[in-house]
Write an enzyme that holds these catalytic residues in place. Structure first.
Site, short mmCIF file in Angstrom:
data_model
loop_
_atom_site.label_atom_id
_atom_site.label_comp_id
_atom_site.label_asym_id
_atom_site.label_seq_id
_atom_site.Cartn_x
_atom_site.Cartn_y
_atom_site.Cartn_z
N GLU A 284 0.83 -1.22 0.00
CA GLU A 284 0.00 0.00 0.00
C GLU A 284 0.86 1.26 0.00
O GLU A 284 0.44 2.30 -0.46
CB GLU A 284 -0.92 0.03 1.24
CG GLU A 284 -2.24 -0.67 1.00
CD GLU A 284 -3.30 -0.37 2.06
OE1 GLU A 284 -2.98 0.23 3.10
OE2 GLU A 284 -4.45 -0.76 1.84
N HIS A 305 8.35 -26.48 -1.67
CA HIS A 305 7.69 -27.56 -2.41
C HIS A 305 6.46 -27.05 -3.14
O HIS A 305 5.62 -27.85 -3.56
CB HIS A 305 7.33 -28.69 -1.44
CG HIS A 305 8.55 -29.30 -0.82
ND1 HIS A 305 9.08 -30.50 -1.25
CD2 HIS A 305 9.39 -28.84 0.15
CE1 HIS A 305 10.18 -30.76 -0.54
NE2 HIS A 305 10.39 -29.76 0.30
N LYS A 419 -14.37 0.34 -3.47
CA LYS A 419 -15.41 0.78 -2.53
C LYS A 419 -16.49 1.58 -3.25
O LYS A 419 -17.67 1.37 -3.03
CB LYS A 419 -14.79 1.67 -1.44
CG LYS A 419 -13.93 0.95 -0.45
CD LYS A 419 -13.59 1.94 0.67
CE LYS A 419 -12.49 1.43 1.57
NZ LYS A 419 -11.97 2.46 2.46
O1 PA5 Z 1 -3.21 1.45 5.93
C1 PA5 Z 1 -4.38 1.83 5.94
O2 PA5 Z 1 -4.68 2.98 6.29
C2 PA5 Z 1 -5.52 0.92 5.53
O3 PA5 Z 1 -5.08 -0.28 5.05
C3 PA5 Z 1 -6.44 0.68 6.72
O4 PA5 Z 1 -5.73 0.08 7.75
C4 PA5 Z 1 -7.64 -0.20 6.36
O5 PA5 Z 1 -8.26 0.26 5.19
C5 PA5 Z 1 -8.64 -0.18 7.50
O6 PA5 Z 1 -9.09 1.12 7.74
P1 PA5 Z 1 -9.81 1.52 9.07
O7 PA5 Z 1 -8.92 1.25 10.22
O8 PA5 Z 1 -10.12 2.97 8.91
O9 PA5 Z 1 -11.07 0.68 9.17
#
Ligand code: PA5
Length: 439
Positions: A284, A305, A419
């Site tokens: 990310e 494996h 989303k």
């Molecule tokens: O790194 C990030 O910000 C995202 O991956 C969030 O952790 C994930 O989308 C979950 O979001 P939230 O904690 O707002 O529910």
């Protein structure tokens, strides 16, 4: 301090792999340390290990005791950064079989990371006859998967314990001020902890988001923070001998040479979810603007494996990073007879630890010969202190790497695409007419 060793990548690296990146690293370091780079508002994790509020930590430990006393099962609801870190550290420091072995501690199940009715129904059925508590973790407080899981488990809690009983079994970690979950928690009057607004999801494992579930499992938050603090003090020192600088420079050089995939490997099955956490962290943070090293993870020797063939002889666009624990845990002596039908006699007097380590060394040699650069991160042992160091090391390297690559390592705009379509399909107000035509 943990050690970084790129000896097995040197045949693939030009002589100036580090020196040519010192200027970029100096700049990246300064952006991270001062919070003045892209996404700088989300660099609160950089100094967090030395600024953690001690009173908050006491309250967290007290809450963990309450959860332990009243629960056979703790349901932890969260997705992405709001669960991967906690699960990674829980499994790494205990076992992937924690729920079978946790005699004096509640079982811990992670959910809210799926929309599968089968998975949620199975867990609801499992906890129905048991005493359980629910810990909901969401920084934004609006993410659909955890919101729906919380709805279902809240209904079950109310059925089972009544309204006020349910309130005493709900624990919330979210933003201090904003979001639907904050409003809901205030309305319910349940215990809450906050994730600082300057720390994004995938960098928040050392906040209450990770520390509270880990404390319920009797893992020591102070040891984790102390390891992270020592790593922070070391990694903020600029220079060629800084392990995070070396790792970031090696990754960046290999990436520039067309090695677009990094495979994280470990020889401990308990490391599997740490690999999942690491994939989110780097995936990310770097994967945007058409850039990014694709993070993959494997568990050796099991995956030798399955994925071993590809790593050895497939497309040569990958490199490998191995996490090695110098002191391995249990001793497991081997005593085969010379006449052993499976010809194991040559291992008489050896320990399984030794065998596992030779597998690691042999694999590294084979993969390097097969054209896969091999980076090695050595951590002393699987303890809270050393895992705290490892977490901070990867986070810091990730920040440096993102800035070296020229991207914002602290946002995730691409996550919104699915989303938006999902909400449009579900008829959420405000999302009408947003569907792409190809549908
Ligand atoms: O790194 C990030 O910000 C995202 O991956 C969030 O952790 C994930 O989308 C979950 O979001 P939230 O904690 O707002 O529910």
């Amino acid at each position: 301090m943990l050690r970084f060793d790129c000896t097995n990548a040197l045949p693939f690296l030009p002589e100036n792999w580090l020196s040519s990146r010192l200027e970029g690293l100096t700049n990246a370091r300064s952006l991270l340390e001062t919070g003045s780079g892209l996404g700088g508002a989300f660099t609160g994790w950089v100094h967090f290990p030395e600024t953690y509020d001690q009173q908050e930590l006491e309250r967290l430990l007290q809450t963990a005791r309450i959860i332990r006393e009243q629960s056979q099962v703790l349901i932890v609801i969260g997705i992405g950064g709001s669960y991967l870190g906690a699960r990674a550290v829980l499994e790494l420091l205990t076992s992937p079989n924690y729920n079978l072995l946790c005699q004096d501690r509640p079982q811990i199940f992670f959910t809210g990371n799926t929309l599968s009715p089968d998975a949620l129904t199975e867990l609801l059925d499992y906890v129905r006859p048991r005493d359980f508590s629910v810990l909901v973790i969401s920084k934004s407080g609006t993410t659909l998967e955890p919101s729906l899981a919380f709805l279902l488990f809240r209904q079950l809690l109310t059925e089972k314990y009544g309204k006020s009983g349910a309130r005493d079994r709900v624990f919330v970690v979210t933003d201090r001020r904003q979001g639907g979950l904050r409003s809901l928690a205030d309305a319910l009057g349940c215990a809450t902890f906050s994730i600082p607004s300057s720390i994004g999801g995938r960098y928040c494992v050392l906040t209450a988001a990770g520390l509270l579930p880990l404390a319920v499992a009797k893992l020591d938050p102070e040891e984790l923070l102390s390891g992270a603090r020592d790593a922070m003090l070391r990694l903020r020192q600029p220079g060629q001998d800084n392990p995070a600088w070396q790792y970031a420079a090696a990754r960046n050089t290999l990436y520039q040479q067309g090695k677009g995939i990094e495979v994280l490997a470990c020889y401990e099955p308990s490391f599997r979810f740490f690999g999942e956490w690491w994939k989110q962290l780097f995936g990310e943070s770097e994967g945007k603007d058409g850039e990014g090293i694709f993070p993959a993870s494997v568990e050796f020797t099991a995956d030798l494996h399955s994925m071993g063939q590809y790593i050895q002889e497939g497309k040569r666009d990958l490199f490998e990073t191995v996490v090695h624990f110098a002191v391995s845990g249990a001793s497991c002596p081997l005593d085969p007879q010379d006449s052993d039908a499976q010809a194991l006699g040559y291992l008489r007097g050896r320990d399984l630890r030794y065998v596992n380590d030779q597998a690691r060394r042999g694999t590294a040699l084979a993969h390097v010969k097969g054209g896969v650069p091999n980076l090695l991160v050595t951590v002393q042992e699987r303890s809270a202190y050393w895992v705290g160091q490892l977490i901070y090391f990867f986070e810091y390297t990730c920040g440096l790497s993102g800035y070296l690559m020229g991207v914002n390592p602290f946002d995730q705009p691409g996550v919104e695409a699915y989303k938006n379509n999902m909400f449009a399909l579900l008829g959420k107000p405000g999302y009408e007419g947003l569907l792409p035509e190809v549908l």
